[in-house]
Design a protein around this motif. Structure first.
Motif, mmCIF file in Angstrom:
data_model
loop_
_atom_site.group_PDB
_atom_site.id
_atom_site.type_symbol
_atom_site.label_atom_id
_atom_site.label_comp_id
_atom_site.label_asym_id
_atom_site.label_seq_id
_atom_site.Cartn_x
_atom_site.Cartn_y
_atom_site.Cartn_z
ATOM 1 N N SER A 77 68.737 19.626 29.772
ATOM 2 C CA SER A 77 67.728 19.318 30.678
ATOM 3 C C SER A 77 66.373 19.991 30.189
ATOM 4 O O SER A 77 66.521 21.044 29.643
ATOM 5 C CB SER A 77 68.085 19.641 32.202
ATOM 6 O OG SER A 77 68.157 21.041 32.305
ATOM 7 N N LEU A 78 65.439 19.138 30.515
ATOM 8 C CA LEU A 78 64.112 19.851 30.279
ATOM 9 C C LEU A 78 63.886 21.449 30.808
ATOM 10 O O LEU A 78 63.137 22.058 30.189
ATOM 11 C CB LEU A 78 63.085 18.819 30.752
ATOM 12 C CG LEU A 78 61.589 18.900 30.362
ATOM 13 C CD1 LEU A 78 61.648 18.852 29.098
ATOM 14 C CD2 LEU A 78 60.608 18.212 30.931
ATOM 15 N N GLU A 79 64.322 21.497 32.178
ATOM 16 C CA GLU A 79 64.196 22.594 32.706
ATOM 17 C C GLU A 79 64.957 23.707 31.969
ATOM 18 O O GLU A 79 64.474 25.107 31.913
ATOM 19 C CB GLU A 79 64.882 22.709 34.150
ATOM 20 C CG GLU A 79 63.985 21.911 35.092
ATOM 21 C CD GLU A 79 64.018 20.416 35.005
ATOM 22 O OE1 GLU A 79 65.048 19.918 34.275
ATOM 23 O OE2 GLU A 79 63.131 19.699 35.558
ATOM 24 N N ASP A 80 66.219 23.531 31.496
ATOM 25 C CA ASP A 80 66.831 24.553 30.662
ATOM 26 C C ASP A 80 66.154 24.761 29.332
ATOM 27 O O ASP A 80 66.101 26.119 28.950
ATOM 28 C CB ASP A 80 68.436 24.153 30.522
ATOM 29 C CG ASP A 80 69.280 23.932 31.656
ATOM 30 O OD1 ASP A 80 68.761 24.523 32.822
ATOM 31 O OD2 ASP A 80 70.176 23.231 31.503
ATOM 32 N N GLN A 81 65.749 23.778 28.638
ATOM 33 C CA GLN A 81 65.061 24.012 27.358
ATOM 34 C C GLN A 81 64.088 24.682 27.759
ATOM 35 O O GLN A 81 63.462 25.692 26.798
ATOM 36 C CB GLN A 81 64.495 22.673 26.853
ATOM 37 C CG GLN A 81 65.801 21.712 26.353
ATOM 38 C CD GLN A 81 65.228 20.425 25.714
ATOM 39 O OE1 GLN A 81 64.681 20.647 24.765
ATOM 40 N NE2 GLN A 81 65.757 19.361 26.031
ATOM 41 N N GLN A 82 63.010 24.600 28.915
ATOM 42 C CA GLN A 82 61.888 25.346 29.261
ATOM 43 C C GLN A 82 62.177 26.493 29.193
ATOM 44 O O GLN A 82 61.532 27.586 28.769
ATOM 45 C CB GLN A 82 61.201 24.445 30.136
ATOM 46 C CG GLN A 82 59.854 25.366 30.555
ATOM 47 C CD GLN A 82 59.087 24.837 31.557
ATOM 48 O OE1 GLN A 82 58.970 23.620 31.953
ATOM 49 N NE2 GLN A 82 58.219 25.537 32.525
ATOM 50 N N SER A 83 63.121 27.023 30.077
ATOM 51 C CA SER A 83 63.722 28.387 30.401
ATOM 52 C C SER A 83 64.028 29.160 29.085
ATOM 53 O O SER A 83 63.569 30.382 28.802
ATOM 54 C CB SER A 83 64.684 28.426 31.443
ATOM 55 O OG SER A 83 65.076 29.535 31.533
ATOM 56 N N SER A 84 64.747 28.502 28.226
ATOM 57 C CA SER A 84 65.210 29.036 26.926
ATOM 58 C C SER A 84 63.983 29.233 26.158
ATOM 59 O O SER A 84 63.779 30.353 25.361
ATOM 60 C CB SER A 84 66.125 28.190 26.209
ATOM 61 O OG SER A 84 67.321 28.101 26.989
#
Length: 233
Positions: free
Chosen positions: A65-72
């Motif tokens: 998800s975009l949120e997971d990618q952003q967090s990483s």
């Protein structure tokens, strides 16, 4: 009618005489002068570097998800000493709908760096996360305006030195400068280029960059050309 034509002709003649007298007076002020051009240039290493990072759910490995990618991404950037609050800016966010069920999103970020070595580190970290849409956009010099003023002044000093040397050849010296025109000055919108030490150009199509790989940036050149006029004494 003849009187009117004669009067008009007399007016034109008077204006012409006045203009000629003004030009003659200006010329007489500086009957003896020297016209010299001056040039100066300087190269500096860029100290501001910009990269773009695109997060895309469709292109990510395992459809994160975009949120997971952003967090990483943020965690990885912080791990190499980057202040994401100040140096990372989101440029755009968009969504696309497929089959009325799947919502695939993408986001574009700009990263501002102050160290050239961080460019390679960012590339390596993003590749390790499976984020492939990473590109180097430009390199700049943060004090370009101050440097331009400095180079313009140096160009004028060089013109003065040339004028003095030429005047000495005829046993004269220069007086005041009554004309300065800067005909060219390097633009602040100059872009540095990133190069791998092996000579391969870095671009958005690169698949990976090893963390230990060094990157060289071309220097930014600022130039100035001036035209000057000095009186001869």
């Amino acid at each position: 009618m003849k009187k009117f034509l004669c009067f008009t002709a007399a007016c034109f003649f008077a204006v012409a005489l006045t203009g000629a007298a003004a030009n003659a007076q200006t010329t007489n002020c500086y009957q003896s002068y020297i016209d010299v051009n001056g040039y100066a240039e300087k190269e500096v290493a860029p100290d501001v570097f910009y990269m773009q990072i695109e997060l895309n759910e469709q292109d990510s490995k395992g459809r994160k998800s975009l949120e997971d990618q952003q967090s990483s991404m943020v965690s990885a950037l912080k791990a190499i000493g980057i202040d994401t609050e100040k140096q990372l800016t989101r440029l755009s966010l968009s969504s696309e709908y497929y089959n009325r069920r799947t919502n695939l999103s993408r986001a574009l970020y700009q990263l501002k760096l102050s160290k050239s070595e961080d460019v390679a580190k960012v590339w390596s970290k993003m590749d390790a996360l499976g984020i492939s849409n990473v590109s180097f956009t430009k390199a700049e010099y943060s004090k370009i305006k101050e440097l331009q003023n400095e180079i313009q002044q140096e160009a004028v000093r060089n013109a003065r030195a040339q004028a003095q040397a030429m005047a000495e050849a005829i046993d004269q010296k220069i007086g005041k400068c009554f004309y300065i025109y800067c005909s060219h000055s390097g633009s602040p919108a100059v872009y540095g280029q990133a190069r791998m030490t092996k000579g391969v150009m870095m671009n958005s199509a690169m698949d990976a960059v090893e963390e230990e790989a060094a990157i060289e940036f071309t220097n930014i050149k600022v130039t100035a050309s001036v035209s000057t006029k000095f009186t001869l004494e």
